[in-house]
Design a protein around this motif. Sequence first.
Motif, mmCIF file in Angstrom:
data_model
loop_
_atom_site.group_PDB
_atom_site.id
_atom_site.type_symbol
_atom_site.label_atom_id
_atom_site.label_comp_id
_atom_site.label_asym_id
_atom_site.label_seq_id
_atom_site.Cartn_x
_atom_site.Cartn_y
_atom_site.Cartn_z
ATOM 1 N N GLU A 1 0.834 -1.205 0.000
ATOM 2 C CA GLU A 1 0.000 0.000 0.000
ATOM 3 C C GLU A 1 0.868 1.254 0.000
ATOM 4 O OE1 GLU A 1 -4.024 1.291 2.297
ATOM 5 O OE2 GLU A 1 -2.284 0.922 3.575
ATOM 6 N N ARG A 2 1.898 1.265 0.836
ATOM 7 C CA ARG A 2 2.819 2.419 0.859
ATOM 8 C C ARG A 2 3.557 2.549 -0.471
ATOM 9 N NH1 ARG A 2 3.362 0.821 6.426
ATOM 10 N NH2 ARG A 2 5.085 -0.588 5.973
ATOM 11 N N GLU A 3 3.909 1.411 -1.062
ATOM 12 C CA GLU A 3 4.601 1.427 -2.361
ATOM 13 C C GLU A 3 3.715 2.041 -3.439
ATOM 14 O OE1 GLU A 3 8.335 -0.070 -4.239
ATOM 15 O OE2 GLU A 3 7.653 0.400 -2.229
ATOM 16 N N LEU A 4 2.442 1.684 -3.435
ATOM 17 C CA LEU A 4 1.509 2.242 -4.414
ATOM 18 C C LEU A 4 1.329 3.739 -4.196
ATOM 19 C CD1 LEU A 4 -1.207 -0.573 -4.515
ATOM 20 C CD2 LEU A 4 0.512 -0.056 -6.263
ATOM 21 N N ASP A 5 1.281 4.170 -2.942
ATOM 22 C CA ASP A 5 1.184 5.606 -2.650
ATOM 23 C C ASP A 5 2.405 6.351 -3.195
ATOM 24 O OD1 ASP A 5 -1.264 5.473 -1.399
ATOM 25 O OD2 ASP A 5 -0.419 5.251 0.614
ATOM 26 N N LEU A 6 3.573 5.750 -3.021
ATOM 27 C CA LEU A 6 4.803 6.370 -3.517
ATOM 28 C C LEU A 6 4.805 6.428 -5.047
ATOM 29 C CD1 LEU A 6 7.383 4.679 -1.101
ATOM 30 C CD2 LEU A 6 6.779 7.106 -1.152
ATOM 31 N N LEU A 7 4.320 5.374 -5.677
ATOM 32 C CA LEU A 7 4.248 5.354 -7.143
ATOM 33 C C LEU A 7 3.258 6.389 -7.668
ATOM 34 C CD1 LEU A 7 4.371 1.505 -7.802
ATOM 35 C CD2 LEU A 7 6.065 3.181 -8.568
ATOM 36 N N LEU A 8 2.140 6.536 -6.975
ATOM 37 C CA LEU A 8 1.160 7.552 -7.376
ATOM 38 C C LEU A 8 1.743 8.949 -7.214
ATOM 39 C CD1 LEU A 8 -2.056 5.947 -5.866
ATOM 40 C CD2 LEU A 8 -1.631 6.398 -8.295
ATOM 41 N N ASP A 9 2.498 9.170 -6.153
ATOM 42 C CA ASP A 9 3.183 10.464 -5.976
ATOM 43 C C ASP A 9 4.202 10.685 -7.091
ATOM 44 O OD1 ASP A 9 1.774 11.069 -3.707
ATOM 45 O OD2 ASP A 9 3.317 10.400 -2.311
ATOM 46 N N PHE A 10 4.901 9.613 -7.456
ATOM 47 C CA PHE A 10 5.891 9.694 -8.534
ATOM 48 C C PHE A 10 5.220 10.143 -9.832
ATOM 49 C CE2 PHE A 10 8.049 7.803 -12.172
ATOM 50 C CZ PHE A 10 9.378 8.117 -11.946
ATOM 51 N N LEU B 1 -3.079 2.085 -10.834
ATOM 52 C CA LEU B 1 -2.519 1.936 -9.496
ATOM 53 C C LEU B 1 -3.539 2.298 -8.417
ATOM 54 C CD1 LEU B 1 1.101 3.387 -9.954
ATOM 55 C CD2 LEU B 1 0.301 1.026 -10.165
ATOM 56 N N SER B 2 -4.383 3.273 -8.691
ATOM 57 C CA SER B 2 -5.411 3.667 -7.712
ATOM 58 C C SER B 2 -6.395 2.528 -7.463
ATOM 59 C CB SER B 2 -6.165 4.908 -8.214
ATOM 60 O OG SER B 2 -5.308 6.035 -8.257
ATOM 61 N N GLN B 3 -6.754 1.808 -8.535
ATOM 62 C CA GLN B 3 -7.651 0.671 -8.382
ATOM 63 C C GLN B 3 -6.994 -0.431 -7.554
ATOM 64 O OE1 GLN B 3 -10.980 0.239 -9.345
ATOM 65 N NE2 GLN B 3 -10.668 -1.510 -7.983
ATOM 66 N N LEU B 4 -5.716 -0.674 -7.823
ATOM 67 C CA LEU B 4 -4.977 -1.663 -7.044
ATOM 68 C C LEU B 4 -4.942 -1.275 -5.574
ATOM 69 C CD1 LEU B 4 -1.837 -2.656 -9.167
ATOM 70 C CD2 LEU B 4 -3.644 -4.172 -8.373
ATOM 71 N N ARG B 5 -4.726 0.009 -5.327
ATOM 72 C CA ARG B 5 -4.645 0.475 -3.947
ATOM 73 C C ARG B 5 -5.962 0.271 -3.211
ATOM 74 N NH1 ARG B 5 -5.276 3.686 0.000
ATOM 75 N NH2 ARG B 5 -3.561 4.555 1.239
ATOM 76 N N ASP B 6 -7.078 0.516 -3.873
ATOM 77 C CA ASP B 6 -8.388 0.294 -3.255
ATOM 78 C C ASP B 6 -8.559 -1.180 -2.881
ATOM 79 O OD1 ASP B 6 -9.006 2.965 -3.556
ATOM 80 O OD2 ASP B 6 -10.171 2.684 -5.390
ATOM 81 N N ASN B 7 -8.119 -2.060 -3.770
ATOM 82 C CA ASN B 7 -8.215 -3.501 -3.490
ATOM 83 C C ASN B 7 -7.349 -3.890 -2.295
ATOM 84 O OD1 ASN B 7 -9.874 -3.678 -5.731
ATOM 85 N ND2 ASN B 7 -8.262 -4.427 -7.093
ATOM 86 N N VAL B 8 -6.157 -3.300 -2.236
ATOM 87 C CA VAL B 8 -5.237 -3.591 -1.127
ATOM 88 C C VAL B 8 -5.820 -3.124 0.202
ATOM 89 C CG1 VAL B 8 -2.983 -3.006 -0.131
ATOM 90 C CG2 VAL B 8 -3.155 -3.623 -2.537
ATOM 91 N N SER B 9 -6.418 -1.953 0.210
ATOM 92 C CA SER B 9 -7.010 -1.417 1.444
ATOM 93 C C SER B 9 -8.104 -2.343 1.967
ATOM 94 C CB SER B 9 -7.586 -0.023 1.195
ATOM 95 O OG SER B 9 -6.558 0.896 0.877
ATOM 96 N N SER B 10 -8.892 -2.892 1.063
ATOM 97 C CA SER B 10 -9.948 -3.825 1.464
ATOM 98 C C SER B 10 -9.355 -5.103 2.064
ATOM 99 C CB SER B 10 -10.825 -4.187 0.258
ATOM 100 O OG SER B 10 -11.492 -3.045 -0.244
ATOM 101 N N LEU B 11 -8.273 -5.587 1.460
ATOM 102 C CA LEU B 11 -7.627 -6.795 1.977
ATOM 103 C C LEU B 11 -7.008 -6.545 3.347
ATOM 104 C CD1 LEU B 11 -5.902 -8.267 -1.226
ATOM 105 C CD2 LEU B 11 -7.892 -9.178 -0.002
ATOM 106 N N ILE B 12 -6.457 -5.355 3.563
ATOM 107 C CA ILE B 12 -5.878 -5.026 4.866
ATOM 108 C C ILE B 12 -6.944 -5.062 5.952
ATOM 109 C CG2 ILE B 12 -4.841 -3.165 6.245
ATOM 110 C CD1 ILE B 12 -3.231 -2.378 3.790
#
Length: 447
Positions: free
Chosen positions: A186-195, A238-249
């Motif tokens: 999740e943090r990696e995806l946030d960093l990639l989105l910032d990138f 990446l945003s869609q992936l992040r939403d999926n990850v948040s649900s799994l967490i």
Amino acid sequence: MKFGKSLREAILKEWRFYSVDYKEMKKILKLNEPISVEDSESEHDIDKSLGDDCADKFFLSFDASKLKVEKFYYGKEAWAIEYMRVLEERVEALRETTSNPPSPESENTIASLPRSTSSILPIPENENIERIPNVPKYCPTMSDRHTIVKKSSSSSIWLKDEYKRVAGSKHFHNFIYAKKSLCTFERELDLLLDFLNFNSIAFSKILKKFDKRTGSMMKEEKLAELRETHSFLDGSTLSQLRDNVSSLIDEVNSLKPCLPIGWEERKVYTIGCFDLFHRGHQNVLMSLREFGYYIVAGIHCDESYFKLKNKYTIDNLETRMNNVKPFVDQLFVIPSTDPTPFLKCMVSEQDIDTGSCCYARGDDMKLFPGREWCDTVMPVHFVPRTESCSSTLIRTIYHADCPELRKKAAFAKTRYDGKPVDDEGNILKLKPATSCPAAMHSITASS
């Protein structure tokens, strides 16, 4: 703050190689005197008025930046989609161990506890423990830990055994691997989105500077091309992936195993070198809070680092200590390749006797120096390391003497431990050092 500096600080050090070369393009524009192009009606006129092929140089750099960002992104996207499958498998493994009935061994020591009631295991009925009146047997939150006033020696032995049992349980292992991997991802995806966001802004701003410098109106045209060729800059995938990850967490947190009382009060020990401190180090250190409330880290001095790895540190000891300290509660230096005697001095006999300590680290080195002693006195835990991230990778990209090696490492495949490898799977290595003069520490510290 100027945008060029903001861009540099916003992008991870290990990803700056792949970012828009804003500084270089700005430098190309500054090398040419401002000119009036009121009579210029074509791109040819602009090129001519700039002189010294400035426009050609600018757009060569612009296109090179587009290529770098594109290549980096698609590599990361492919990895992210593939890694998401790994994470789903880890969550499924957790679901299975959660739904399976307890083993005969665990039935002898663990009372059945509804998940909605607590995540803390009860103390057995026959244990001699004084309690504050009218306090329930279970301690559902850390705020209730004061309810246990005194533990008998027999209860300490029981808890110590229970800590070790939980540390070796499949349920807890699957929980830690699922949660740590998901939170890191999740943090990696946030960093990639910032990138993506900062590089998108960089393209826009540098084109605006080009128009201002030349009097042209090419910004919108170039941005339209960019939106077509680099549609990924909007970050939708990446945003869609992040939403999926948040649900799994959220699901993983609901499947957290019941833990023995006092688990969260333990001291957690770990040891490392922490050179070129990066997000992988941060992720491991943050995950240690799953094992206890107080983190104690040992860090190798520059000389012992050299003896262990046959290479100099890039960051000296003081810098490395300053990088680690915000993530731990206590820090001590290890001036030897064998940390065992120093670890023995840091761990109190009382904590060993009561089981109030454990050791935890990344799983890239399970036979770590000092493990033989650790196994005799405390539980040892491992957490999954951050994928595609290592000090070796950063060192090779930014500190190799050979430019070709730097470029090759930047876009190379990486092993599970994050080290860059060639097509045959061999690690891309720098030249080994032959000595460790004291003066070298101060030199490398400024690198």
